[in-house]
Design a protein around this motif. Structure first.
Motif, PDB file in Angstrom:
ATOM      1  N   GLY A  76      52.403 -13.958  68.759  1.00 20.78           N
ATOM      2  CA  GLY A  76      53.202 -14.247  69.941  1.00 20.78           C
ATOM      3  C   GLY A  76      54.271 -13.211  70.182  1.00 20.78           C
ATOM      4  O   GLY A  76      54.469 -12.742  71.310  1.00 20.78           O
ATOM      5  N   LYS A  77      54.973 -12.797  69.144  1.00 22.23           N
ATOM      6  CA  LYS A  77      56.026 -11.788  69.282  1.00 22.23           C
ATOM      7  C   LYS A  77      55.425 -10.411  69.570  1.00 22.23           C
ATOM      8  O   LYS A  77      56.008  -9.612  70.307  1.00 22.23           O
ATOM      9  N   ALA A  78      54.242 -10.145  69.014  1.00 19.19           N
ATOM     10  CA  ALA A  78      53.571  -8.874  69.306  1.00 19.19           C
ATOM     11  C   ALA A  78      53.247  -8.772  70.798  1.00 19.19           C
ATOM     12  O   ALA A  78      53.386  -7.710  71.411  1.00 19.19           O
ATOM     13  N   GLU A  79      52.809  -9.883  71.396  1.00 15.03           N
ATOM     14  CA  GLU A  79      52.533  -9.892  72.832  1.00 15.03           C
ATOM     15  C   GLU A  79      53.821  -9.693  73.622  1.00 15.03           C
ATOM     16  O   GLU A  79      53.833  -8.993  74.651  1.00 15.03           O
ATOM     17  N   GLU A  80      54.925 -10.278  73.156  1.00  5.60           N
ATOM     18  CA  GLU A  80      56.221 -10.088  73.827  1.00  5.60           C
ATOM     19  C   GLU A  80      56.656  -8.622  73.778  1.00  5.60           C
ATOM     20  O   GLU A  80      57.173  -8.083  74.757  1.00  5.60           O
ATOM     21  N   ILE A  81      56.419  -7.984  72.643  1.00  4.05           N
ATOM     22  CA  ILE A  81      56.748  -6.556  72.512  1.00  4.05           C
ATOM     23  C   ILE A  81      55.899  -5.734  73.465  1.00  4.05           C
ATOM     24  O   ILE A  81      56.375  -4.795  74.116  1.00  4.05           O
ATOM     25  N   ARG A  82      54.610  -6.089  73.577  1.00  6.11           N
ATOM     26  CA  ARG A  82      53.710  -5.354  74.479  1.00  6.11           C
ATOM     27  C   ARG A  82      54.195  -5.437  75.917  1.00  6.11           C
ATOM     28  O   ARG A  82      54.243  -4.426  76.634  1.00  6.11           O
ATOM     29  N   LEU A  83      54.573  -6.632  76.367  1.00  8.79           N
ATOM     30  CA  LEU A  83      55.049  -6.811  77.736  1.00  8.79           C
ATOM     31  C   LEU A  83      56.369  -6.084  77.971  1.00  8.79           C
ATOM     32  O   LEU A  83      56.581  -5.475  79.032  1.00  8.79           O
ATOM     33  N   LEU A  84      57.270  -6.128  76.969  1.00 11.27           N
ATOM     34  CA  LEU A  84      58.560  -5.442  77.105  1.00 11.27           C
ATOM     35  C   LEU A  84      58.357  -3.938  77.193  1.00 11.27           C
ATOM     36  O   LEU A  84      58.976  -3.260  78.031  1.00 11.27           O
ATOM     37  N   ALA A  85      57.485  -3.409  76.361  1.00  8.74           N
ATOM     38  CA  ALA A  85      57.221  -1.970  76.378  1.00  8.74           C
ATOM     39  C   ALA A  85      56.614  -1.543  77.709  1.00  8.74           C
ATOM     40  O   ALA A  85      56.963  -0.488  78.259  1.00  8.74           O
ATOM     41  N   ALA A  86      55.713  -2.360  78.242  1.00  9.30           N
ATOM     42  CA  ALA A  86      55.093  -2.038  79.524  1.00  9.30           C
ATOM     43  C   ALA A  86      56.109  -2.061  80.660  1.00  9.30           C
ATOM     44  O   ALA A  86      56.111  -1.181  81.528  1.00  9.30           O
TER      45      ALA A  86
ATOM     46  N   GLY B  20      58.394   1.013  80.409  1.00  5.01           N
ATOM     47  CA  GLY B  20      57.738   2.313  80.426  1.00  5.01           C
ATOM     48  C   GLY B  20      57.814   3.050  79.100  1.00  5.01           C
ATOM     49  O   GLY B  20      57.833   4.282  79.056  1.00  5.01           O
ATOM     50  N   ALA B  21      57.863   2.306  78.000  1.00  5.92           N
ATOM     51  CA  ALA B  21      57.970   2.918  76.672  1.00  5.92           C
ATOM     52  C   ALA B  21      56.644   3.530  76.247  1.00  5.92           C
ATOM     53  O   ALA B  21      55.565   3.047  76.618  1.00  5.92           O
ATOM     54  N   GLN B  22      56.727   4.597  75.479  1.00  2.03           N
ATOM     55  CA  GLN B  22      55.529   5.240  74.936  1.00  2.03           C
ATOM     56  C   GLN B  22      55.368   4.998  73.443  1.00  2.03           C
ATOM     57  O   GLN B  22      54.410   5.471  72.830  1.00  2.03           O
TER      58      GLN B  22
ATOM     59  N   GLN C   5      49.360  -3.627  58.810  1.00  2.90           N
ATOM     60  CA  GLN C   5      50.242  -4.144  59.856  1.00  2.90           C
ATOM     61  C   GLN C   5      50.419  -3.111  60.968  1.00  2.90           C
ATOM     62  O   GLN C   5      50.394  -3.449  62.158  1.00  2.90           O
ATOM     63  N   GLN C   6      50.579  -1.861  60.592  1.00  4.88           N
ATOM     64  CA  GLN C   6      50.759  -0.803  61.587  1.00  4.88           C
ATOM     65  C   GLN C   6      49.519  -0.670  62.461  1.00  4.88           C
ATOM     66  O   GLN C   6      49.612  -0.587  63.691  1.00  4.88           O
ATOM     67  N   ARG C   7      48.346  -0.689  61.836  1.00  6.72           N
ATOM     68  CA  ARG C   7      47.091  -0.583  62.590  1.00  6.72           C
ATOM     69  C   ARG C   7      46.918  -1.763  63.535  1.00  6.72           C
ATOM     70  O   ARG C   7      46.579  -1.596  64.715  1.00  6.72           O
ATOM     71  N   ASN C   8      47.159  -2.980  63.041  1.00  4.28           N
ATOM     72  CA  ASN C   8      46.979  -4.174  63.870  1.00  4.28           C
ATOM     73  C   ASN C   8      47.976  -4.213  65.024  1.00  4.28           C
ATOM     74  O   ASN C   8      47.633  -4.641  66.141  1.00  4.28           O
ATOM     75  N   LEU C   9      49.210  -3.803  64.782  1.00  4.18           N
ATOM     76  CA  LEU C   9      50.217  -3.781  65.844  1.00  4.18           C
ATOM     77  C   LEU C   9      49.844  -2.785  66.931  1.00  4.18           C
ATOM     78  O   LEU C   9      50.022  -3.054  68.128  1.00  4.18           O
ATOM     79  N   GLU C  10      49.328  -1.635  66.542  1.00  8.08           N
ATOM     80  CA  GLU C  10      48.924  -0.645  67.540  1.00  8.08           C
ATOM     81  C   GLU C  10      47.796  -1.167  68.408  1.00  8.08           C
ATOM     82  O   GLU C  10      47.755  -0.907  69.614  1.00  8.08           O
ATOM     83  N   ARG C  11      46.898  -1.913  67.798  1.00 12.33           N
ATOM     84  CA  ARG C  11      45.799  -2.488  68.578  1.00 12.33           C
ATOM     85  C   ARG C  11      46.314  -3.571  69.522  1.00 12.33           C
ATOM     86  O   ARG C  11      45.874  -3.683  70.665  1.00 12.33           O
ATOM     87  N   ALA C  12      47.256  -4.381  69.035  1.00 16.18           N
ATOM     88  CA  ALA C  12      47.766  -5.493  69.844  1.00 16.18           C
ATOM     89  C   ALA C  12      48.681  -5.013  70.961  1.00 16.18           C
ATOM     90  O   ALA C  12      48.658  -5.559  72.074  1.00 16.18           O
ATOM     91  N   ILE C  13      49.486  -3.987  70.695  1.00 21.45           N
ATOM     92  CA  ILE C  13      50.471  -3.514  71.676  1.00 21.45           C
ATOM     93  C   ILE C  13      49.897  -2.417  72.567  1.00 21.45           C
ATOM     94  O   ILE C  13      50.299  -2.265  73.722  1.00 21.45           O
ATOM     95  N   GLY C  14      48.943  -1.666  72.037  1.00 18.35           N
ATOM     96  CA  GLY C  14      48.351  -0.586  72.821  1.00 18.35           C
ATOM     97  C   GLY C  14      49.198   0.672  72.855  1.00 18.35           C
ATOM     98  O   GLY C  14      49.012   1.521  73.733  1.00 18.35           O
ATOM     99  N   LEU C  15      50.132   0.815  71.913  1.00 20.65           N
ATOM    100  CA  LEU C  15      50.993   1.990  71.835  1.00 20.65           C
ATOM    101  C   LEU C  15      51.135   2.421  70.378  1.00 20.65           C
ATOM    102  O   LEU C  15      50.914   1.614  69.464  1.00 20.65           O
ATOM    103  N   PRO C  16      51.527   3.680  70.132  1.00 16.78           N
ATOM    104  CA  PRO C  16      51.817   4.085  68.752  1.00 16.78           C
ATOM    105  C   PRO C  16      52.961   3.251  68.186  1.00 16.78           C
ATOM    106  O   PRO C  16      53.958   3.009  68.864  1.00 16.78           O
ATOM    107  N   VAL C  17      52.806   2.811  66.963  1.00 17.75           N
ATOM    108  CA  VAL C  17      53.830   2.022  66.279  1.00 17.75           C
ATOM    109  C   VAL C  17      54.232   2.759  65.012  1.00 17.75           C
ATOM    110  O   VAL C  17      53.376   3.129  64.200  1.00 17.75           O
ATOM    111  N   ASN C  18      55.520   2.997  64.850  1.00 17.25           N
ATOM    112  CA  ASN C  18      56.031   3.665  63.659  1.00 17.25           C
ATOM    113  C   ASN C  18      57.146   2.825  63.058  1.00 17.25           C
ATOM    114  O   ASN C  18      57.722   1.965  63.723  1.00 17.25           O
ATOM    115  N   ASP C  19      57.449   3.084  61.792  1.00 21.51           N
ATOM    116  CA  ASP C  19      58.487   2.313  61.130  1.00 21.51           C
ATOM    117  C   ASP C  19      59.660   3.200  60.729  1.00 21.51           C
ATOM    118  O   ASP C  19      59.647   4.416  60.942  1.00 21.51           O
TER     119      ASP C  19
END
Length: 405
Positions: A63-73, A76-78, A90-104
């Protein structure tokens, strides 16, 4: 060889922090924002949430991953940056769920260190830390990890052969880098033995990043070491001779002053290991000048982190002189009644001096205290019973960066 996804230096980024109940949680994500800006990123939104424990698959949950995806969209975040370390899965799954590069946070610090390292040793240390980080990102991280088909007796699941090849290549690179660092460490040990024979009192500046160590260093020795209001403004140890003048009619005395890399919360363990030789400057000091940003409300937590890392590198028991820097940033109500007092830390009393490296206030008092300690150490070294003592009077080369090249 595969490469990690490094932050795009022009990218707009969403900052994400997860409160897992730790006392030092940065609810405003202020430090992560400073790290992002230092790396050249542009924070456009911040999001925090609370969890009892990280989600194994997505760290924050679906649920929070989807919220991050909508906020980033919407912003206009890259890129998305997490304030905590993420596992490769976790990094791989987040990138798939959000559709953007994810770094820590870990990669962000590594990226900053890579940008700032100047000496040969510093570059080797950063390279080793990056390779060690990369080695943990191999499993199912890249789409190119596909098994070569065909051949007699080929067995195993998809990606096995390529993963093993990548792992072997990275392992060999780590081995070569470590061997080169061993040579640099031997050179440092030779230089250290030469400095010990000169019997010069050695002082190392330590402290949380952006506490003003390099500015104080420049003010004391009239040097031109790079200093800026940013995290990790300098990484490579610089050493200069500091003349303290005549004290008690005993004649002038010079000491050796070293400016070392700043510490930070959750410093990647790979960097602690990789920067062992650089941090050794602090471990070999006769006195640690612990610089604290007096204007930062979080200075107690920052002091705790510095002391934790000092214990980790074997410097926790060394004498410390606390310098509460940036006195000029305090309003009248927060200014101390006296510029010098004592404070108790870990059951021990430490002298504390309030000063401003920019305005010069408190610096004469600091110089006098340094001269007093250097003179006391010299007097102890001259006594016959001092033979074989552990004080160890050391000196430093004019500039350790030059000697490393």
């Amino acid at each position: 060889m595969p490469t990690v996804t490094t932050p795009d230096r022009s990218a707009a980024a969403v900052l994400v922090g997860v409160d897992l109940g730790v006392p030092h949680f940065d609810g405003e994500l202020e430090e992560l924002g400073l790290l992002a800006e230092t790396a050249g990123l542009h924070p456009v939104a911040r999001l925090t949430c609370k969890r009892k424990a990280p989600d194994a698959a997505l760290f924050v949950g679906s649920g929070k991953a989807e919220e991050i995806r909508l906020l980033a969209a919407s912003e206009g975040a890259q890129e998305v940056l997490f304030d905590q370390a993420l596992s490769p899965v976790q990094q791989r799954n987040l990138e798939r769920a959000i559709g953007l590069p994810v770094n820590d946070r870990t990669l962000l610090i590594l990226e900053i260190f890579a940008q700032r390292a100047r000496s040969h040793e510093g570059k080797l240390q950063v390279e080793l830390a990056r390779l060690q980080y990369l080695s943990t990102r191999l499993v199912r991280r890249w789409s190119h990890l596909e098994r070569q088909q065909g051949g007699i007796g080929t067995r195993g699941g998809p990606g096995e052969t390529q993963i093993e090849l990548d792992r072997r290549m990275i392992g060999e690179a780590i081995k070569r880098t470590k061997e080169r660092l061993v040579k640099v460490k031997r050179q440092r040990q030779t230089q250290r033995r030469q400095r010990e024979r000169r019997e010069t009192f050695n002082i190392s500046l330590v402290g949380y990043t952006n506490a003003g160590k390099s500015t104080l260093f420049n003010a004391l020795v009239k040097a031109r070491a790079y200093a800026a209001d940013q995290l990790f403004a300098t990484l490579d140890t610089t050493t200069r001779q500091l003349y303290l003048g005549d004290t008690d009619g005993m004649g002038g005395r010079s000491v050796s002053l070293s400016d070392t890399v700043g510490f930070i919360r959750d410093l990647p363990h790979g960097l602690v290991d990789a920067f062992e030789a650089t941090l050794q400057e602090a471990a070999d000091a006769d006195l640690l000048l612990h610089v604290v940003d007096a204007g930062n409300p979080a200075f107690p937590e920052q002091m705790d982190e510095v002391r934790r890392v000092l214990r980790e590198i074997g410097a926790g028991e060394l004498p410390q002189l606390l310098v509460f820097n940036k006195l000029d940033t305090l309003d009248a109500a927060r200014r101390p009644l006296a510029l010098q007092d004592e404070i108790e830390l870990d059951g021990r009393r430490h002298t504390r001096i309030f000063a401003s490296a920019r305005s010069g206030e408190g610096l004469p008092l600091l110089r006098a205290e340094l001269a007093r300690r250097a003179q006391a150490q010299a007097g102890a070294a001259e006594e016959p019973v001092a033979i074989g003592h552990n004080g160890g009077l050391h000196s430093r080369d004019t500039d350790s960066r030059d000697s490393d090249e």
